[in-house]
Scaffold this motif. Structure first.
Motif, short mmCIF file in Angstrom:
data_model
loop_
_atom_site.label_atom_id
_atom_site.label_comp_id
_atom_site.label_asym_id
_atom_site.label_seq_id
_atom_site.Cartn_x
_atom_site.Cartn_y
_atom_site.Cartn_z
N ASP A 27 0.84 -1.19 0.00
CA ASP A 27 0.00 0.00 0.00
C ASP A 27 0.88 1.25 0.00
O ASP A 27 1.14 1.85 1.04
N PRO A 28 1.38 1.67 -1.15
CA PRO A 28 2.33 2.78 -1.21
C PRO A 28 1.71 4.13 -0.85
O PRO A 28 0.50 4.32 -1.01
N VAL A 29 2.53 5.04 -0.37
CA VAL A 29 2.12 6.42 -0.12
C VAL A 29 2.20 7.16 -1.45
O VAL A 29 3.26 7.23 -2.07
N VAL A 30 1.09 7.72 -1.89
CA VAL A 30 1.05 8.42 -3.17
C VAL A 30 1.54 9.86 -3.02
O VAL A 30 2.28 10.38 -3.84
N VAL A 31 1.11 10.51 -1.93
CA VAL A 31 1.53 11.89 -1.68
C VAL A 31 1.41 12.16 -0.19
O VAL A 31 0.65 11.49 0.51
N SER A 32 2.19 13.11 0.30
CA SER A 32 2.13 13.45 1.72
C SER A 32 2.28 14.95 1.91
O SER A 32 2.87 15.64 1.08
N LYS A 37 -0.04 11.29 5.41
CA LYS A 37 0.25 10.52 4.20
C LYS A 37 -1.05 10.01 3.57
O LYS A 37 -1.96 9.57 4.28
N LEU A 38 -1.10 10.08 2.27
CA LEU A 38 -2.25 9.57 1.53
C LEU A 38 -1.84 8.30 0.81
O LEU A 38 -1.07 8.32 -0.14
N HIS A 39 -2.37 7.17 1.29
CA HIS A 39 -2.03 5.87 0.71
C HIS A 39 -2.93 5.56 -0.49
O HIS A 39 -4.04 6.09 -0.61
N LEU A 40 -2.44 4.69 -1.34
CA LEU A 40 -3.20 4.29 -2.52
C LEU A 40 -4.55 3.69 -2.13
O LEU A 40 -5.57 3.95 -2.77
N SER A 41 -4.57 2.87 -1.09
CA SER A 41 -5.82 2.23 -0.66
C SER A 41 -6.86 3.26 -0.23
O SER A 41 -8.06 3.09 -0.48
N GLU A 42 -6.41 4.36 0.40
CA GLU A 42 -7.34 5.41 0.82
C GLU A 42 -7.93 6.12 -0.39
O GLU A 42 -9.11 6.47 -0.41
N ILE A 43 -7.08 6.35 -1.40
CA ILE A 43 -7.57 6.98 -2.63
C ILE A 43 -8.63 6.12 -3.29
O ILE A 43 -9.69 6.59 -3.71
N GLN A 44 -8.36 4.82 -3.37
CA GLN A 44 -9.29 3.91 -4.04
C GLN A 44 -10.61 3.79 -3.29
O GLN A 44 -11.65 3.50 -3.89
N ASN A 64 -6.16 18.89 -5.13
CA ASN A 64 -7.23 19.24 -4.19
C ASN A 64 -6.95 18.67 -2.80
O ASN A 64 -7.19 19.33 -1.78
N TRP A 65 -6.44 17.43 -2.76
CA TRP A 65 -6.15 16.82 -1.46
C TRP A 65 -5.05 17.59 -0.74
O TRP A 65 -5.13 17.85 0.46
#
Length: 271
Positions: A27-32, A37-44, A64-65
């Motif tokens: 579950d990689p961190v896409v941006v912080s 940190k915003l993980h890929l799973s949270e985005i999905q 926006n995030w």
């Protein structure tokens, strides 16, 4: 802002490139932003269609995030989240969300049977009135006065519960069905004056010789047939059923708990 966009583009390019190779993390961190940190799973979870988005859509979402997270962190650093009024509003909002979700779990299991719907329909006819008077029938046109007069004399004593059929004396027939306004103000001046099933006398109106006949009239106070309002009946019956069940449950839940109140909080007049 231009710098942020360039940085995001770089991050997105790296992230997309990484999609083609096995992740070192599941579950990689896409941006912080800071420690957030915003993980890929949270985005999905937030955006189920993320995988089908193009780069521009993903970039816009991340921008926006970042902006929202930056503002939130700034507000927290300034102690806004500790404001008593805001804290109370948050608590009240959370309470309402929890209660609504809890009650909805009961509502989702409530079912109203066909027999209950029909009983509700018969018990509350005032909810399913037609609302407007409507008529159905026909306008009968003639080529000349003699043809119209001959047709009228031969059919004036008949009772029409259906549309008149073709006849050699008739030029044409125009039908109307369930209209709530007069189809011809010259021939049918008002619904109150209509005599159902009987031919009107011939008139010359709008450049034509014609006779009118109304084959059916549905009064505004008539109750609509069940088949026409079955869906609405089901909705109304379910709403009443839900209100009754919820009222009963609330009373039961209150009876299960000790409840005390101070009577001296009320004025003598209100007592």
């Amino acid at each position: 802002m231009i710098y942020v966009k360039r940085l995001l583009c770089a991050v997105l390019v790296v992230f997309l490139a990484a999609c083609d190779v096995p992740f070192t993390k599941e579950d990689p961190v896409v941006v912080s932003v800071g420690s957030s940190k915003l993980h890929l799973s949270e985005i999905q979870k937030q955006v189920p269609e993320w995988d089908s988005w193009d780069d521009q859509q993903r970039l816009k979402f991340l921008e926006n995030w970042i902006e929202e997270e930056t503002l939130y962190q700034e507000a927290v650093e300034n102690g806004t989240d500790k404001d008593p009024v805001l804290v109370r509003q948050i608590e009240q909002t959370v309470r309402k969300i929890v209660v609504d979700h809890f009650l909805q779990s009961f509502a989702d299991t409530m079912v109203v049977g066909d027999a209950e719907k029909i009983d509700f329909y018969h018990a509350h006819p005032e909810l399913f009135l037609r609302g407007k008077t409507s008529i159905s029938g026909a306008l009968i046109f003639f080529r000349d006065w003699q043809s119209g007069d001959q047709y009228y004399r031969g059919h004036k004593n008949l009772k029409y519960d259906s549309l008149p059929g073709p006849h050699y004396l008739i030029k044409k027939i125009e039908t109307f069905e369930s209209v709530t306004e007069t189809p011809d103000s010259c021939m049918i001046t008002s619904f109150d004056s209509v005599e159902v099933g009987t031919l009107t006398k011939m008139k010359y109106c709008g450049g034509a010789l014609k006779i009118a006949v109304v084959t059916s009239k549905l009064d505004s106070a008539d109750v609509l047939p069940y088949e026409e309002v079955a869906e609405e009946v089901g909705t109304q019956a379910w709403l009443v059923h839900r209100a009754e069940v919820m009222d009963r449950l609330k009373k039961e839940w209150k009876m299960e708990r000790p409840i005390f109140s101070k009577t001296d909080v009320f004025s003598e007049k209100e007592k």
